[in-house]
Design an enzyme around this catalytic site. Structure first.
Site, mmCIF file in Angstrom:
data_model
loop_
_atom_site.group_PDB
_atom_site.id
_atom_site.type_symbol
_atom_site.label_atom_id
_atom_site.label_comp_id
_atom_site.label_asym_id
_atom_site.label_seq_id
_atom_site.Cartn_x
_atom_site.Cartn_y
_atom_site.Cartn_z
ATOM 1 N N HIS A 7 4.111 -5.047 -10.875
ATOM 2 C CA HIS A 7 4.216 -6.010 -11.979
ATOM 3 C C HIS A 7 4.749 -5.302 -13.215
ATOM 4 O O HIS A 7 4.110 -4.400 -13.742
ATOM 5 C CB HIS A 7 2.841 -6.629 -12.285
ATOM 6 C CG HIS A 7 2.465 -7.723 -11.331
ATOM 7 N ND1 HIS A 7 1.704 -8.799 -11.691
ATOM 8 C CD2 HIS A 7 2.779 -7.903 -10.027
ATOM 9 C CE1 HIS A 7 1.565 -9.599 -10.651
ATOM 10 N NE2 HIS A 7 2.194 -9.074 -9.628
ATOM 11 N N PRO B 140 -14.187 -7.170 -17.793
ATOM 12 C CA PRO B 140 -12.992 -7.082 -16.938
ATOM 13 C C PRO B 140 -11.665 -7.435 -17.620
ATOM 14 O O PRO B 140 -10.603 -7.195 -17.051
ATOM 15 C CB PRO B 140 -13.291 -8.066 -15.798
ATOM 16 C CG PRO B 140 -14.364 -8.958 -16.303
ATOM 17 C CD PRO B 140 -15.133 -8.197 -17.326
ATOM 18 N N LYS C 235 -9.824 -2.601 -16.669
ATOM 19 C CA LYS C 235 -9.993 -1.162 -16.877
ATOM 20 C C LYS C 235 -11.124 -0.525 -16.052
ATOM 21 O O LYS C 235 -11.231 0.695 -15.995
ATOM 22 C CB LYS C 235 -10.236 -0.861 -18.367
ATOM 23 C CG LYS C 235 -9.022 -1.093 -19.220
ATOM 24 C CD LYS C 235 -7.965 -0.022 -19.002
ATOM 25 C CE LYS C 235 -6.575 -0.497 -19.300
ATOM 26 N NZ LYS C 235 -5.635 -0.416 -18.195
ATOM 27 N N TYR D 124 -2.589 -1.129 -21.441
ATOM 28 C CA TYR D 124 -2.729 -1.898 -20.196
ATOM 29 C C TYR D 124 -2.261 -1.082 -18.987
ATOM 30 O O TYR D 124 -2.932 -1.078 -17.949
ATOM 31 C CB TYR D 124 -1.958 -3.223 -20.288
ATOM 32 C CG TYR D 124 -2.390 -4.198 -19.221
ATOM 33 C CD1 TYR D 124 -3.354 -5.172 -19.481
ATOM 34 C CD2 TYR D 124 -1.869 -4.127 -17.931
ATOM 35 C CE1 TYR D 124 -3.779 -6.050 -18.494
ATOM 36 C CE2 TYR D 124 -2.287 -4.998 -16.930
ATOM 37 C CZ TYR D 124 -3.242 -5.954 -17.230
ATOM 38 O OH TYR D 124 -3.670 -6.817 -16.247
HETATM 39 P P1 RFL Z 1 -19.234 0.631 -7.492
HETATM 40 O O1 RFL Z 1 -18.024 -0.081 -6.985
HETATM 41 O O2 RFL Z 1 -20.341 -0.156 -8.058
HETATM 42 O O3 RFL Z 1 -19.770 1.486 -6.263
HETATM 43 C C1 RFL Z 1 -21.002 2.149 -6.293
HETATM 44 C C2 RFL Z 1 -21.486 2.322 -4.877
HETATM 45 O O4 RFL Z 1 -22.731 3.014 -4.898
HETATM 46 C C3 RFL Z 1 -23.638 2.378 -4.009
HETATM 47 N N1 RFL Z 1 -25.000 2.698 -4.479
HETATM 48 C C4 RFL Z 1 -25.792 3.613 -3.906
HETATM 49 N N2 RFL Z 1 -25.610 4.407 -2.851
HETATM 50 C C5 RFL Z 1 -26.628 5.235 -2.515
HETATM 51 N N3 RFL Z 1 -27.792 5.280 -3.182
HETATM 52 C C6 RFL Z 1 -28.030 4.509 -4.257
HETATM 53 N N4 RFL Z 1 -29.181 4.575 -4.916
HETATM 54 C C7 RFL Z 1 -26.997 3.626 -4.658
HETATM 55 N N5 RFL Z 1 -26.871 2.725 -5.662
HETATM 56 C C8 RFL Z 1 -25.648 2.174 -5.539
HETATM 57 C C9 RFL Z 1 -23.271 0.912 -4.071
HETATM 58 O O5 RFL Z 1 -23.693 0.200 -2.918
HETATM 59 C C10 RFL Z 1 -21.752 0.982 -4.199
HETATM 60 O O6 RFL Z 1 -21.106 0.955 -2.929
HETATM 61 O O7 RFL Z 1 -18.839 1.736 -8.575
HETATM 62 P P2 RFL Z 1 -17.533 2.677 -8.693
HETATM 63 O O8 RFL Z 1 -17.218 3.317 -7.361
HETATM 64 O O9 RFL Z 1 -17.733 3.517 -9.893
HETATM 65 O O10 RFL Z 1 -16.314 1.674 -8.921
HETATM 66 C C11 RFL Z 1 -16.210 0.984 -10.114
HETATM 67 C C12 RFL Z 1 -15.578 -0.386 -9.861
HETATM 68 O O11 RFL Z 1 -16.158 -1.006 -8.740
HETATM 69 C C13 RFL Z 1 -15.760 -1.283 -11.077
HETATM 70 O O12 RFL Z 1 -15.430 -0.609 -12.275
HETATM 71 C C14 RFL Z 1 -14.935 -2.542 -11.052
HETATM 72 O O13 RFL Z 1 -15.029 -3.255 -9.856
HETATM 73 C C15 RFL Z 1 -15.444 -3.416 -12.196
HETATM 74 N N6 RFL Z 1 -15.128 -4.782 -11.979
HETATM 75 C C16 RFL Z 1 -13.865 -5.157 -12.220
HETATM 76 N N7 RFL Z 1 -12.979 -4.239 -12.697
HETATM 77 C C17 RFL Z 1 -11.716 -4.584 -12.923
HETATM 78 O O14 RFL Z 1 -10.944 -3.717 -13.330
HETATM 79 N N8 RFL Z 1 -11.299 -5.877 -12.682
HETATM 80 C C18 RFL Z 1 -12.162 -6.835 -12.182
HETATM 81 O O15 RFL Z 1 -11.778 -7.971 -11.943
HETATM 82 C C19 RFL Z 1 -13.491 -6.492 -11.935
HETATM 83 N N9 RFL Z 1 -14.376 -7.400 -11.455
HETATM 84 C C20 RFL Z 1 -16.095 -5.697 -11.511
HETATM 85 C C21 RFL Z 1 -15.689 -7.012 -11.230
HETATM 86 C C22 RFL Z 1 -17.434 -5.327 -11.297
HETATM 87 C C23 RFL Z 1 -18.387 -6.237 -10.846
HETATM 88 N N10 RFL Z 1 -19.769 -5.814 -10.723
HETATM 89 C C24 RFL Z 1 -20.112 -4.421 -10.743
HETATM 90 C C25 RFL Z 1 -20.869 -6.668 -10.738
HETATM 91 C C26 RFL Z 1 -16.597 -7.919 -10.728
HETATM 92 C C27 RFL Z 1 -17.951 -7.558 -10.529
HETATM 93 C C28 RFL Z 1 -18.850 -8.615 -9.955
HETATM 94 C C1 PHB Z 2 -8.319 -9.578 -10.782
HETATM 95 O O1 PHB Z 2 -9.422 -9.656 -10.218
HETATM 96 O O2 PHB Z 2 -7.260 -9.822 -10.176
HETATM 97 C C2 PHB Z 2 -8.253 -9.199 -12.211
HETATM 98 C C3 PHB Z 2 -9.421 -9.101 -12.938
HETATM 99 C C4 PHB Z 2 -9.372 -8.752 -14.274
HETATM 100 C C5 PHB Z 2 -8.142 -8.516 -14.873
HETATM 101 C C6 PHB Z 2 -6.973 -8.600 -14.135
HETATM 102 C C7 PHB Z 2 -7.037 -8.945 -12.794
HETATM 103 O O3 PHB Z 2 -8.062 -8.196 -16.190
#
Ligand code: RFL
Ligand code: PHB
Length: 389
Positions: free
Chosen positions: A72, A292, A296, A384
């Site tokens: 993109h 979100p 980032k 971004y």
């Molecule tokens: P994660 O992905 O939370 O992974 C952590 C892993 O650790 C495990 N865990 C354990 N394992 C062993 N012992 C324990 N005591 C443990 N406690 C936890 C968990 O099961 C899991 O597998 O963290 P990590 O790897 O740092 O990755 C970070 C990203 O996942 C996160 O920053 C993003 O997904 C945030 N986020 C989003 N970011 C975006 O950039 N765009 C998004 O659209 C977006 N949507 C989201 C999100 C985070 C969400 N959360 C955390 C509720 C949507 C949601 C719902």
């Molecule tokens: C996505 O889930 O595709 C997503 C979420 C947050 C953003 C951009 C994309 O800011």
């Protein structure tokens, strides 16, 4: 049992760090609380900075990402009925890649399996011991057995609710937090994306985002009340509300269909300092959360992994501890910039419960300045696509 590094958490941070270390000849065991399928079932981020793509290349896990990811060159910002474009490629020379976090995680799990690297699933009661000494170790339960791994270092990649951050004593740890008075209701649907770029929309009814995973799979979000539950929102109600928040031309073009996933995420800004305590290093959501808006979260997790990986390689290959000693300082410098951008971009696009007429005028002026001013667009685009590591 012994390992050079124990990685707690098999999400994207833990897996990426594990794969990079493996390629550098450093042995790391990953401990994951859930099953692989559970981790792969979580729908989260979708936009990758090129910094993360380069790390995936360095980890040797980039074939599918390059084949299936979408480049993109810019994004759309919608305000009321109008839309304007921010051209990342023209302003910074760099695009972003649209490729789901689920796919990143799947590719990393597959690479781990091929490499024969050890991952322990369904671990419980993980406890970090003696992290402030030269002989740390980790204990956990698995299928009824208590186990112990002695190691040189521990990487706390266990997300916001993990145990790693809590292990750092309260008199050492300082936490900064902001919660937002709304959430995001997200829907995944097997429909073609409404536009070939993402649309971030500010509307009188609240924020909306049109995103995608591929040519047949769309991801849409709308700002919702924190008290809402996904079950409260029928598919029809979701599509009707989304259409009201995006420009009419887009609403007409939008193809709707059944939601194959629907969830609500609260918005939070959070940072813990320091990100290192003795031989324990925090990475990703274990140390910080961003709203979100701006995508980032995953990307900032990747920049932490970058600093920690390079620090550990220097330590093991050259006996030089400068990289790990400065890990927290270097990671936090970039984390706070991502926090600022996500906080600012959230403020630009959402409706707040007690927003005054003056506040709304400020938001409109900020949006008009972004639309009309190339320097502001360049600053936006630089943030971004990802600030340099
Ligand atoms: P994660 O992905 O939370 O992974 C952590 C892993 O650790 C495990 N865990 C354990 N394992 C062993 N012992 C324990 N005591 C443990 N406690 C936890 C968990 O099961 C899991 O597998 O963290 P990590 O790897 O740092 O990755 C970070 C990203 O996942 C996160 O920053 C993003 O997904 C945030 N986020 C989003 N970011 C975006 O950039 N765009 C998004 O659209 C977006 N949507 C989201 C999100 C985070 C969400 N959360 C955390 C509720 C949507 C949601 C719902
Ligand atoms: C996505 O889930 O595709 C997503 C979420 C947050 C953003 C951009 C994309 O800011």
């Amino acid at each position: 049992m012994r390992a050079q590094v124990v990685i707690i958490g098999g999400g994207p941070s833990g897996l990426l760090l594990g794969q990079l270390l493996h390629r550098a000849g450093i042995e790391a065991v990953v401990l994951e609380r859930k099953t692989r399928d559970y981790v792969l079932g979580r729908v989260r981020a979708g936009v990758l900075e090129t910094g993360l793509v380069r790390l995936m290349e360095e980890a040797g896990v980039v074939g599918r990402l390059h084949r299936e990811g979408f480049v993109h060159d810019g994004t759309q910002i919608a305000v009321g009925g109008e839309m304007f474009h921010i051209d990342f490629k023209a302003l910074t020379g760099t695009p972003v890649i649209v490729y789901g976090q689920t796919e990143v995680t799947r590719d990393l799990y597959d690479a781990r399996a091929v490499a024969g690297a050890r991952t322990e699933f369904e671990v419980e009661h993980v406890v970090i011991h003696d992290a402030d000494t030269d002989r740390p170790y980790v204990t956990y339960d698995q299928h009824g057995d208590r186990k112990r791994i002695d190691c040189d270092f521990i990487a706390g990649c266990d997300g916001f609710h993990g145990v790693s951050r809590q292990t750092i004593p309260l008199n050492v740890r300082r936490e900064y937090e902001k919660t937002y008075p709304f959430g995001w209701l997200g829907v995944l649907s097997e429909t073609p994306p409404v536009h070939d770029e993402l649309i971030y929309a500010n509307s009188d009814r609240g924020f909306a985002l049109c995103s995608m995973r591929n040519a047949h799979l769309s991801r849409y979000y709308i700002q919702c009340a924190l008290s809402d539950h996904p079950e409260d929102w029928t598919d029809k109600a979701f599509w009707t509300e989304l259409k009201r928040r995006i420009p009419a031309e887009m609403a007409e073009r939008l193809e709707t269909g059944p939601a194959i996933e629907k969830s609500i995420a609260p918005l939070r800004s959070f940072v813990t300092e320091p990100m290192r305590w003795g031989r324990l290093f925090l990475c990703g959501d274990a140390a910080h959360i961003v709203p979100p808006t701006g995508a980032k979260g995953l990307n900032t997790a990747a920049s932490d992994v970058n600093y920690l990986y390079r620090g550990l390689v220097r330590y093991y290959q050259d006996g030089d501890s400068e990289g790990i000693d400065r890990y927290s300082e270097k990671a936090l410098l970039r984390v706070w910039k991502a926090e600022r951008f996500s906080w600012w971009f959230s403020g630009l696009l959402h409706r707040y419960p007690h927003q005054s007429a003056f506040d709304l005028k400020m938001q409109q002026a900020d949006l008009a300045f972004l639309r009309d001013n190339e320097s502001q667009q360049r600053a936006f685009a630089e943030n971004y696509v990802g600030l340099p590591y």
